[in-house]
Write a protein that holds these residues in place. Structure first.
Motif, PDB file in Angstrom:
ATOM      1  N   GLN A 110      12.047  -6.823  17.358  1.00 19.16           N
ATOM      2  CA  GLN A 110      11.031  -6.135  16.114  1.00 19.16           C
ATOM      3  C   GLN A 110      10.912  -4.792  16.372  1.00 19.16           C
ATOM      4  O   GLN A 110      10.559  -4.132  15.705  1.00 19.16           O
ATOM      5  CB  GLN A 110       9.984  -6.868  16.438  1.00 19.16           C
ATOM      6  N   MET A 111      11.274  -4.098  17.813  1.00 19.45           N
ATOM      7  CA  MET A 111      11.111  -2.588  17.790  1.00 19.45           C
ATOM      8  C   MET A 111      12.044  -1.681  17.068  1.00 19.45           C
ATOM      9  O   MET A 111      12.961  -2.133  16.777  1.00 19.45           O
ATOM     10  CB  MET A 111      11.439  -2.447  19.390  1.00 19.45           C
ATOM     11  N   SER A 112      11.552  -0.535  16.592  1.00 19.38           N
ATOM     12  CA  SER A 112      12.467   0.100  16.034  1.00 19.38           C
ATOM     13  C   SER A 112      13.151   0.793  16.946  1.00 19.38           C
ATOM     14  O   SER A 112      12.923   0.838  18.119  1.00 19.38           O
ATOM     15  CB  SER A 112      11.644   1.397  15.232  1.00 19.38           C
ATOM     16  N   ASP A 113      14.344   1.649  16.348  1.00 17.09           N
ATOM     17  CA  ASP A 113      15.225   2.157  17.285  1.00 17.09           C
ATOM     18  C   ASP A 113      14.619   3.418  17.822  1.00 17.09           C
ATOM     19  O   ASP A 113      14.851   3.879  19.017  1.00 17.09           O
ATOM     20  CB  ASP A 113      16.576   2.659  16.426  1.00 17.09           C
ATOM     21  N   SER A 114      13.998   4.113  17.065  1.00 16.70           N
ATOM     22  CA  SER A 114      13.019   5.061  17.607  1.00 16.70           C
ATOM     23  C   SER A 114      12.156   4.865  18.747  1.00 16.70           C
ATOM     24  O   SER A 114      11.967   5.818  19.619  1.00 16.70           O
ATOM     25  CB  SER A 114      12.282   6.033  16.426  1.00 16.70           C
ATOM     26  N   LYS A 115      11.568   3.747  18.954  1.00 19.34           N
ATOM     27  CA  LYS A 115      10.737   3.429  19.987  1.00 19.34           C
ATOM     28  C   LYS A 115      11.494   3.098  21.200  1.00 19.34           C
ATOM     29  O   LYS A 115      11.020   3.513  22.440  1.00 19.34           O
ATOM     30  CB  LYS A 115      10.328   1.788  19.812  1.00 19.34           C
ATOM     31  N   MET A 116      12.950   3.258  21.291  1.00 19.26           N
ATOM     32  CA  MET A 116      13.769   3.027  22.342  1.00 19.26           C
ATOM     33  C   MET A 116      13.653   4.529  23.032  1.00 19.26           C
ATOM     34  O   MET A 116      13.918   4.392  24.148  1.00 19.26           O
ATOM     35  CB  MET A 116      15.429   2.777  22.110  1.00 19.26           C
ATOM     36  N   ASN A 117      13.671   5.452  22.429  1.00 19.80           N
ATOM     37  CA  ASN A 117      13.487   6.770  22.924  1.00 19.80           C
ATOM     38  C   ASN A 117      12.121   7.070  23.564  1.00 19.80           C
ATOM     39  O   ASN A 117      12.072   8.177  24.098  1.00 19.80           O
ATOM     40  CB  ASN A 117      14.222   7.754  22.115  1.00 19.80           C
ATOM     41  N   GLU A 118      11.125   6.369  23.307  1.00 21.46           N
ATOM     42  CA  GLU A 118       9.677   6.640  23.500  1.00 21.46           C
ATOM     43  C   GLU A 118       9.515   6.508  25.056  1.00 21.46           C
ATOM     44  O   GLU A 118      10.242   5.684  25.555  1.00 21.46           O
ATOM     45  CB  GLU A 118       8.755   5.982  22.770  1.00 21.46           C
ATOM     46  N   VAL A 119       8.427   7.216  25.678  1.00 22.52           N
ATOM     47  CA  VAL A 119       8.186   7.034  26.976  1.00 22.52           C
ATOM     48  C   VAL A 119       7.588   5.481  27.233  1.00 22.52           C
ATOM     49  O   VAL A 119       6.886   5.230  26.521  1.00 22.52           O
ATOM     50  CB  VAL A 119       7.019   8.024  27.504  1.00 22.52           C
ATOM     51  N   PHE A 120       8.113   5.158  28.452  1.00 25.06           N
ATOM     52  CA  PHE A 120       7.625   3.508  28.856  1.00 25.06           C
ATOM     53  C   PHE A 120       6.466   3.788  29.552  1.00 25.06           C
ATOM     54  O   PHE A 120       6.601   4.154  30.695  1.00 25.06           O
ATOM     55  CB  PHE A 120       8.584   2.968  29.145  1.00 25.06           C
ATOM     56  N   VAL A 121       5.251   3.595  28.936  1.00 24.28           N
ATOM     57  CA  VAL A 121       4.074   3.854  29.938  1.00 24.28           C
ATOM     58  C   VAL A 121       3.763   5.181  30.650  1.00 24.28           C
ATOM     59  O   VAL A 121       2.604   5.679  30.372  1.00 24.28           O
ATOM     60  CB  VAL A 121       4.097   2.630  30.968  1.00 24.28           C
ATOM     61  N   ASP A 122       4.441   5.541  30.906  1.00 22.36           N
ATOM     62  CA  ASP A 122       4.434   6.968  31.948  1.00 22.36           C
ATOM     63  C   ASP A 122       5.819   7.697  32.029  1.00 22.36           C
ATOM     64  O   ASP A 122       6.786   6.891  32.245  1.00 22.36           O
ATOM     65  CB  ASP A 122       3.858   6.596  33.467  1.00 22.36           C
ATOM     66  N   GLU A 123       5.913   8.920  32.005  1.00 21.72           N
ATOM     67  CA  GLU A 123       7.175   9.612  32.064  1.00 21.72           C
ATOM     68  C   GLU A 123       7.959   9.368  33.425  1.00 21.72           C
ATOM     69  O   GLU A 123       9.083   9.173  33.261  1.00 21.72           O
ATOM     70  CB  GLU A 123       6.946  11.019  31.860  1.00 21.72           C
ATOM     71  N   TYR A 125       8.726   6.332  34.435  1.00 22.65           N
ATOM     72  CA  TYR A 125       9.399   5.335  34.293  1.00 22.65           C
ATOM     73  C   TYR A 125      10.630   5.487  33.307  1.00 22.65           C
ATOM     74  O   TYR A 125      11.360   4.649  32.843  1.00 22.65           O
ATOM     75  CB  TYR A 125       8.509   4.073  33.847  1.00 22.65           C
ATOM     76  N   GLY A 126      10.579   6.643  32.475  1.00 21.86           N
ATOM     77  CA  GLY A 126      11.657   6.955  31.655  1.00 21.86           C
ATOM     78  C   GLY A 126      11.108   6.261  30.237  1.00 21.86           C
ATOM     79  O   GLY A 126       9.960   5.945  29.870  1.00 21.86           O
ATOM     80  N   THR A 127      12.345   5.899  29.238  1.00 17.63           N
ATOM     81  CA  THR A 127      11.981   5.498  28.124  1.00 17.63           C
ATOM     82  C   THR A 127      11.920   3.945  28.036  1.00 17.63           C
ATOM     83  O   THR A 127      12.469   3.101  29.109  1.00 17.63           O
ATOM     84  CB  THR A 127      13.216   6.102  27.447  1.00 17.63           C
ATOM     85  N   TYR A 128      11.829   3.526  26.940  1.00 16.63           N
ATOM     86  CA  TYR A 128      11.903   2.125  26.568  1.00 16.63           C
ATOM     87  C   TYR A 128      13.303   1.662  27.036  1.00 16.63           C
ATOM     88  O   TYR A 128      13.522   0.432  27.437  1.00 16.63           O
ATOM     89  CB  TYR A 128      11.420   1.753  25.386  1.00 16.63           C
ATOM     90  N   LEU A 129      14.307   2.359  26.350  1.00 14.52           N
ATOM     91  CA  LEU A 129      15.570   1.988  26.573  1.00 14.52           C
ATOM     92  C   LEU A 129      15.997   1.771  27.886  1.00 14.52           C
ATOM     93  O   LEU A 129      16.438   0.954  28.400  1.00 14.52           O
ATOM     94  CB  LEU A 129      16.517   2.927  25.771  1.00 14.52           C
ATOM     95  N   ARG A 130      15.708   2.616  28.894  1.00 13.14           N
ATOM     96  CA  ARG A 130      15.890   2.680  30.225  1.00 13.14           C
ATOM     97  C   ARG A 130      15.271   1.408  30.820  1.00 13.14           C
ATOM     98  O   ARG A 130      15.997   0.837  31.711  1.00 13.14           O
ATOM     99  CB  ARG A 130      15.568   4.197  30.872  1.00 13.14           C
ATOM    100  N   ASN A 131      14.202   1.152  30.487  1.00  9.24           N
ATOM    101  CA  ASN A 131      13.426  -0.257  31.312  1.00  9.24           C
ATOM    102  C   ASN A 131      14.223  -1.319  30.813  1.00  9.24           C
ATOM    103  O   ASN A 131      14.176  -2.206  31.564  1.00  9.24           O
ATOM    104  CB  ASN A 131      11.940   0.077  30.828  1.00  9.24           C
ATOM    105  N   ILE A 132      14.503  -1.523  29.340  1.00 10.17           N
ATOM    106  CA  ILE A 132      15.024  -2.651  28.917  1.00 10.17           C
ATOM    107  C   ILE A 132      16.475  -2.918  29.457  1.00 10.17           C
ATOM    108  O   ILE A 132      16.979  -3.857  30.016  1.00 10.17           O
ATOM    109  CB  ILE A 132      15.047  -2.751  27.524  1.00 10.17           C
ATOM    110  N   MET A 135      16.030  -3.891  33.014  1.00  6.53           N
ATOM    111  CA  MET A 135      15.666  -5.269  33.161  1.00  6.53           C
ATOM    112  C   MET A 135      17.148  -6.240  33.074  1.00  6.53           C
ATOM    113  O   MET A 135      17.015  -7.278  33.649  1.00  6.53           O
ATOM    114  CB  MET A 135      14.627  -5.746  32.069  1.00  6.53           C
ATOM    115  N   ILE A 136      17.817  -6.087  32.133  1.00  4.95           N
ATOM    116  CA  ILE A 136      18.929  -6.808  31.774  1.00  4.95           C
ATOM    117  C   ILE A 136      19.917  -6.623  33.099  1.00  4.95           C
ATOM    118  O   ILE A 136      20.322  -7.626  33.448  1.00  4.95           O
ATOM    119  CB  ILE A 136      19.873  -6.345  30.574  1.00  4.95           C
ATOM    120  N   GLU A 137      19.929  -5.539  33.599  1.00  8.19           N
ATOM    121  CA  GLU A 137      20.827  -5.215  34.749  1.00  8.19           C
ATOM    122  C   GLU A 137      20.147  -6.059  35.953  1.00  8.19           C
ATOM    123  O   GLU A 137      20.845  -6.696  36.834  1.00  8.19           O
ATOM    124  CB  GLU A 137      21.164  -3.683  35.202  1.00  8.19           C
ATOM    125  N   HIS A 138      18.862  -5.746  36.172  1.00 11.16           N
ATOM    126  CA  HIS A 138      18.227  -6.565  37.057  1.00 11.16           C
ATOM    127  C   HIS A 138      18.547  -8.300  37.262  1.00 11.16           C
ATOM    128  O   HIS A 138      18.548  -8.818  38.131  1.00 11.16           O
ATOM    129  CB  HIS A 138      17.001  -6.379  37.062  1.00 11.16           C
TER     130      HIS A 138
END
Length: 158
Positions: A110-123, A125-132, A135-138
């Motif tokens: 349900q997330m927008s593509d623009s959300k992927m480039n937003e900061v995840f909680v704190d700078e 941690y990087g972006t939502y994309l980086r964290n997602i 998570m997949i790699e982990h």
């Protein structure tokens, strides 16, 4: 297919139903693991139960952020599995993992593509994309461990 949908598909592949990367997934690997096998210790490796708890700990922590909550998880607690003393408790852990995984994927879709480039909680941690992606790699990393430990347990019991 947008980025969020692609990531949700990749997440479901590793956790619930995919065969593309590893020719298996968490649900497939854990479906026939008994409570006794899940808590079997092989040398100094983590148990299958511990790795199951560990991966769900991170999924649930990120899921909390997806739902508008805080990032409350801490690495130092990610292996704090309470004792699993029955088949029923093992099955409860698995059920939690499947529920959290499906909810994670559904919210991700349900997330927008623009959300992927937003900061995840704190700078830091990087972006939502980086964290997602992380998570997949982990998940794939620990899926490999579970598959190997499972084979070691089956070989040991022959």
């Amino acid at each position: 297919m947008n980025t969020s949908s692609q990531l949700a598909k990749r997440f479901r592949e590793v956790m619930l139903d995919g065969l593309w990367i590893a020719n298996t997934n968490f649900k497939d690997q854990l479906s026939d693991v008994t409570w006794g096998q899940a808590i079997t210790k092989i040398a100094d490796l983590n148990t299958i139960a511990m790795l199951t708890f560990h991966i769900d700990y991170y999924i649930a922590g990120i899921l909390n952020v997806f739902e508008g909550g805080e990032l409350e998880i801490k690495d130092k607690f990610s292996f704090d599995l309470p004792p699993i003393e029955s088949q029923e408790q093992w099955e409860e852990l698995l059920s939690k993992l499947w529920r959290d995984s499906e909810k994670f994927a559904a919210l991700l879709e349900q997330m927008s593509d623009s959300k992927m480039n937003e900061v995840f909680v704190d700078e830091k941690y990087g972006t939502y994309l980086r964290n997602i992606d992380g998570m997949i790699e982990h998940a794939y990393y620990h899926l490999g461990q579970i598959a190997l430990i499972k084979k070691m347990i089956l070989f040991k019991n022959k």
